[in-house]
Scaffold this active site. Structure first.
Site, PDB file in Angstrom:
ATOM      1  N   CYS A  45      -3.034  22.186 106.045  1.00 41.56           N
ATOM      2  CA  CYS A  45      -2.275  21.606 104.919  1.00 41.56           C
ATOM      3  C   CYS A  45      -2.855  20.261 104.513  1.00 41.56           C
ATOM      4  CB  CYS A  45      -0.811  21.403 105.313  1.00 41.56           C
ATOM      5  SG  CYS A  45       0.047  22.911 105.727  1.00 41.56           S
TER       6      CYS A  45
HETATM    7  C1  BEZ Z   1      -2.006  24.085 109.303  1.00 39.94           C
HETATM    8  O1  BEZ Z   1      -1.690  23.658 108.192  1.00 39.94           O
HETATM    9  O2  BEZ Z   1      -2.991  23.675 109.902  1.00 39.94           O
HETATM   10  C2  BEZ Z   1      -1.168  25.144 109.957  1.00 39.94           C
HETATM   11  C3  BEZ Z   1       0.191  25.193 109.736  1.00 39.94           C
HETATM   12  C4  BEZ Z   1       0.949  26.158 110.363  1.00 39.94           C
HETATM   13  C5  BEZ Z   1       0.329  27.092 111.182  1.00 39.94           C
HETATM   14  C6  BEZ Z   1      -1.048  27.078 111.369  1.00 39.94           C
HETATM   15  C7  BEZ Z   1      -1.799  26.081 110.750  1.00 39.94           C
END
Ligand code: BEZ
Length: 211
Positions: A45
């Site tokens: 994200c």
């Molecule tokens: C991420 O944004 O890195 C992420 C968020 C939830 C699960 C896996 C990755």
């Protein structure tokens, strides 16, 4: 609530990093991209939000408002925004909804309980100035989205709204387009003075008409 293409995008009010957002007022006469993030302080994200910040001038050029969402409180968002700016090298230049009460996530069906019952999936909605939903895509949490593709779809939607054309596989702005099959050759002659190549009666390829 399940949203489908052509449905009216639901209105809402929610807090964000830029104050309270009344969605319809925020969008005004523009297009909008509303997209969700599973959680604050997550690596994928962080890269996505940084990249959308970098693309913001491209969205502006196309008259598109961008609006992110994460189901965490504003206090977390504020801290995370600092991390995003520090690690991704861009100012955070669009609002991120603080949807801790899941008001918007539920309204837009962004939580898929059989994938995860607390985090949102990576949803993207493109909404047009009439507030109609024009694109819905859903990525898993583990896969960062391709926001260049979102821009490409916006280019296609804005073009095909204005001309009787559709865009072929992997089309990008400036490439040839397809005359919609519903248009007769006679009508096409008037609308496409540059002419076309008919590979089949239903597959007529013409230069992009607004270039
Ligand atoms: C991420 O944004 O890195 C992420 C968020 C939830 C699960 C896996 C990755």
């Amino acid at each position: 609530m399940t949203l489908r293409l052509g449905d009216t995008a639901p209105d809402f009010s929610q807090d964000s990093t830029e104050g309270k957002i009344d969605f319809y007022d925020f969008v005004g006469d523009s297009w909008a991209v509303l997209f969700s993030h599973p959680k604050d302080f997550t690596p994928v994200c962080t890269t996505e939000l940084g990249y959308v910040g970098k693309l913001k001038p491209e969205f502006d050029k196309r008259n598109v408002k961008v609006l992110g969402l994460s189901v965490d409180p504003l206090s977390d968002h504020t801290q995370w925004v600092g991390d995003i700016e520090e690690t991704q090298g861009h100012q955070f230049n669009f609002p991120l909804l603080a949807d801790a009460d899941r008001k918007v996530s539920d309204l837009y069906d962004m939580i898929h309980p059989n994938a995860n019952d607390t985090l949102t999936v990576r949803s993207v909605f493109i909404i047009d100035p009439a507030k109609k939903v024009r694109l819905i895509i859903t990525y898993p949490a583990s896969t960062g989205r391709n926001f260049d593709e979102i821009l490409r779809v916006i280019d296609s939607l804005q073009l095909t709204d204005g001309y009787k054309v559709a865009t072929p596989v992997n089309w990008k702005d400036g490439d040839d387009v397809i005359i919609v099959p519903a248009l007769s050759d006679e009508d096409a002659k008037e609308r496409f003075p540059k002419g076309w190549v008919a590979h089949k009666p239903y597959l007529r390829v013409t230069p992009q008409p607004n270039k």
